[in-house]
Design an enzyme around this catalytic site. Structure first.
Site, mmCIF file in Angstrom:
data_model
loop_
_atom_site.group_PDB
_atom_site.id
_atom_site.type_symbol
_atom_site.label_atom_id
_atom_site.label_comp_id
_atom_site.label_asym_id
_atom_site.label_seq_id
_atom_site.Cartn_x
_atom_site.Cartn_y
_atom_site.Cartn_z
ATOM 1 N N ASP A 56 -1.160 -7.675 1.007
ATOM 2 C CA ASP A 56 -0.354 -6.231 1.156
ATOM 3 C C ASP A 56 1.223 -6.593 1.503
ATOM 4 O O ASP A 56 1.872 -6.264 2.392
ATOM 5 C CB ASP A 56 -0.864 -5.445 2.422
ATOM 6 C CG ASP A 56 -0.267 -4.057 2.489
ATOM 7 O OD1 ASP A 56 0.112 -3.377 1.403
ATOM 8 O OD2 ASP A 56 -0.485 -3.379 3.553
ATOM 9 N N HIS A 86 0.791 -1.273 0.011
ATOM 10 C CA HIS A 86 -0.054 0.049 -0.019
ATOM 11 C C HIS A 86 0.977 1.175 -0.074
ATOM 12 O O HIS A 86 0.340 2.320 -0.013
ATOM 13 C CB HIS A 86 -0.985 0.052 1.322
ATOM 14 C CG HIS A 86 -0.242 0.261 2.567
ATOM 15 N ND1 HIS A 86 0.161 -0.907 3.598
ATOM 16 C CD2 HIS A 86 0.033 1.365 2.803
ATOM 17 C CE1 HIS A 86 0.639 -0.065 4.655
ATOM 18 N NE2 HIS A 86 0.513 1.187 4.493
ATOM 19 N N SER A 132 4.426 1.597 8.390
ATOM 20 C CA SER A 132 4.044 0.833 7.689
ATOM 21 C C SER A 132 5.022 0.335 6.598
ATOM 22 O O SER A 132 6.120 0.876 6.167
ATOM 23 C CB SER A 132 3.029 1.643 6.442
ATOM 24 O OG SER A 132 1.678 1.531 7.133
#
Length: 688
Positions: A530, A479, A627
């Site tokens: 992801d 992402h 992330s």
């Protein structure tokens, strides 16, 4: 009266009368001084008598009248001849009533005699002295001396030696010998014997024999069994001596009754000497000699091959010279390598091979390994090189030992192949301590704690993390690329304030998992699949603060039990500031997916799938800016290694609770396949 006393005193002070008279000729007479009137006091007279060579002397006393005394200590006459000093003579041989005890004749075998007469300082009576004469007498040397080795012939005044037939009188005119020297034998075979063989050999001889044949040939000697030479070999042959000499080699001395053996080939020139003493009756010896062409060694050059191959090589033989495998023939004079050479056996028994040498082939320096080292001393045939890698960041894959082969190539010592080993990156090693901490409310990391941790910044300024999984590939979340396929990557960092150009890792391409779908605005959040890979433009040089983490091995799809602790790390948002400056880390457990499903999310709840992991504790969580970062665990099979099992994916808007991580174990096949498809050679990936 006064004058008479003065005369007597003057006489006492006079020195004794002393003189020496020389007498030569075949006869003569000698008397004491003033004979027969009476001799004076203090006399010392000497007569030296000499006759021609070959005669002796006879001395006869005709009258002796000398003052007697004990041991003739006062007045006396004495004779010296033939190295003998005869007893002193005194007394009288003419006065009645007394027996004269001394001989009146003296002889000598030599040609010289000395007679000495001495008187002391006073005589109470008058003594007349002595009278004598001498004559030369012939000496029979043949009876007294035995001077000749064969026959002695005496004549008046001398002698003459003569020899038996076959002998000649040597230079000393006394010894008989035979003519046994000076002979030179030039034929290629023949016989040499002691004089008169097989009859007894001559005494007092010095024999010399010489064998001299053409150069390039060698003499072979053999003694006949009928060998008989005076002497005992156990004590060194001191009577009669036989010797053989060939060049610098000497054989013997030989004697006794056992035929000696001279082994091997002698040179083309051989000297034989035979010396005998003056006695003994022995049969002697016999030598049979032959010749053969001088032989050259079968070993010409070290590591050489010769054709044709023979047991023996003689003078004038030629062979073709090559070198064994692994060696090259080198012409020293021309300074070049050649394939072969023709060499000849020379007359001195050597090959004309000194112009050549078999040199080992040279493999040159072995190929260098990236991130490795070579260890060798030489690069020629049979030399050995041992590869090693830069530990602890790389380890050797393949055999370490390579040998220089006969084809001038470095080959694997075990398999014989040319394939080189590789220095593969070592994954999962770090300096992480056992202390716990938090990212959100976490603890600061130290250099080397998380060497795989990378910082990613998208072109829109969004922060994220990633994990180095080889020396060229990065694992991160898909992402991060929703709005851009380019990111800026930094590695080897702990403190962001100390970034340097060498920490920049340029990206070549990003590969998003094909099943990942970009989030639709205002739709249900879906972070399934992801996961993404980044290929770096170049391989990075691993070091203490930049090293890969391991991927799960077989069975990695099975998650550890709930409650198992793993490490999360990153520079994301902290409790009291927007972003961390120093890398933070925390230890969080795996929990049931229900914990994440029941968390409070702004808007629609995200999609939850088996490709996700839920982890965290209240107050311990990853947050914005983390992330793509790794969720790693200690390998239970090898506690010094760490395995990445999760990737920071999403969580509630409010950090500090539970977070969701991409389940890396479900994507190992895709990761490996993708990297292989985009590599020109085998990947440096290591899985456990």
């Amino acid at each position: 009266m006064y004058e008479h006393t003065k005369v007597i005193l003057s006489l006492l002070l006079l020195p004794p009368v002393s003189c020496t008279i020389s007498l030569k000729g075949l006869q003569g007479q000698l008397t004491s001084l003033d004979y027969p009137q009476g001799y004076a006091n203090d006399l010392q007279q000497s007569w030296e008598i000499e006759v021609p060579r070959g005669y002796g002397i006879k001395l006869s006393f005709t009258h002796i009248d000398i003052e007697p005394s004990p041991d003739c200590a006062y007045d006396h006459v004495q004779i010296f001849c033939d190295e003998i000093l005869h007893p002193l003579i005194c007394g009288s041989n003419s006065r009645e009533g007394k027996q004269f005890q001394f001989p009146q004749e003296y002889y000598t075998t030599g040609k010289w005699m000395r007679v000495t007469f001495v008187s002391d300082f006073s005589n109470e009576e008058r003594y007349t002295g002595f009278a004598a004469y001498y004559t030369a007498v012939d000496i029979n040397e043949c009876e007294e001396e035995d001077p000749c080795s064969h026959y002695c012939n005496n004549y008046i005044g001398g002698f003459h030696c003569s020899c038996r037939p076959g002998y000649f009188l040597q230079e000393n005119q006394r010894t008989c010998g035979v003519n046994c020297s000076g002979e030179v034998l030039t034929s290629f075979k023949g016989v040499i014997t002691s004089p008169n063989y097989p009859k007894p050999y001559a005494e007092n001889s010095q024999c010399q024999y010489r064998i001299q044949i053409e150069q390039g040939f060698e003499v072979i000697l053999e003694f006949a069994e009928d060998f008989d030479v005076e002497g005992d070999p156990s004590i060194g042959c001191t009577s009669d001596v036989l010797k053989v000499t060939s060049g610098a080699k000497k054989y013997g001395p030989f004697c006794g009754d056992q035929a000696p053996v001279v082994k091997g080939h002698l040179s083309n020139v051989v000297e034989i000497t035979f010396d005998t003493d003056g006695h003994g009756q022995k049969k002697g010896w016999k030598i049979i000699y032959r010749s053969t062409a001088k032989q050259c060694s079968t070993d010409i050059l070290e590591h050489s091959i010769i054709q044709p191959k023979k047991v023996e090589y003689d003078y004038k033989d030629s062979v073709q010279l090559h070198c064994e495998s692994g060696f090259e023939l080198y012409d020293i004079q021309r300074s070049e390598h050649i394939s072969s050479a023709l060499v000849h056996c020379q007359k001195d028994g050597s090959w004309n091979s000194n112009l050549y040498i078999c040199m080992p082939v040279d493999c040159g320096p072995p190929t260098k390994l990236m991130n490795g080292h070579e260890n060798f001393i030489s690069t020629v045939y049979t030399s050995q090189n041992q590869y090693s890698c830069e530990e602890p960041y790389y380890k050797l894959e393949g055999n370490a030992v390579f040998n220089c082969s006969e084809e001038a190539e470095w080959i694997d010592a075990t398999s014989g192949q040319l394939t080189l080993p590789k220095c593969k990156p070592v994954c999962g090693n770090c300096l992480l301590s056992s202390k716990t901490g938090r990212i959100f409310g976490g603890q600061q990391a130290k250099p080397g704690y998380f060497p795989w941790q990378l910082r990613l910044v998208t072109t829109r300024g969004e922060m994220g993390g990633g994990a180095l999984i080889s020396d060229r590939w990065v694992l991160t979340a898909a992402h991060l690329f929703d709005n851009s396929l380019q990111v800026e990557i930094h590695g080897g960092l702990v403190d962001l304030r100390r970034r340097s150009p060498e920490g920049e890792l340029p990206m070549e391409l990003a590969i998003i998992h094909p099943s990942y779908r970009k989030q639709v605005e205002d739709g249900q959040p879906n972070f399934n699949h992801d996961i993404a890979l980044i290929k770096l433009r170049e391989k990075v040089k691993l070091r203490s603060n930049l090293a890969p983490v391991c991927l799960p091995g077989p069975g990695g799809a099975s998650l550890p039990d709930d409650g198992t602790l793993g490490y999360i790390s990153g520079w994301g948002r902290m409790e009291k500031r927007k972003l961390a400056v120093i890398l933070q880390y925390a230890e969080v457990p795996i929990v049931s997916m229900d914990e994440c499903k029941n968390s409070n999310y702004d808007g629609p709840k995200p999609v939850f799938t088996p490709n996700m992991i839920c982890a965290g504790l209240p107050g311990v969580d990853s947050c914005q800016g983390d992330s793509g970062g790794p969720y790693v665990f200690i390998d239970l099979q090898n506690p010094s290694r760490h395995v990445v099992r999760g990737i920071v994916s999403f969580g509630p808007q409010e950090c500090g609770n539970y977070g969701v991580y991409t389940h890396v174990g479900n994507y190992v096949d895709w990761i490996e396949t993708t990297m292989k498809e985009h590599e020109d050679r085998e990947t440096d990936l290591e899985v456990i």
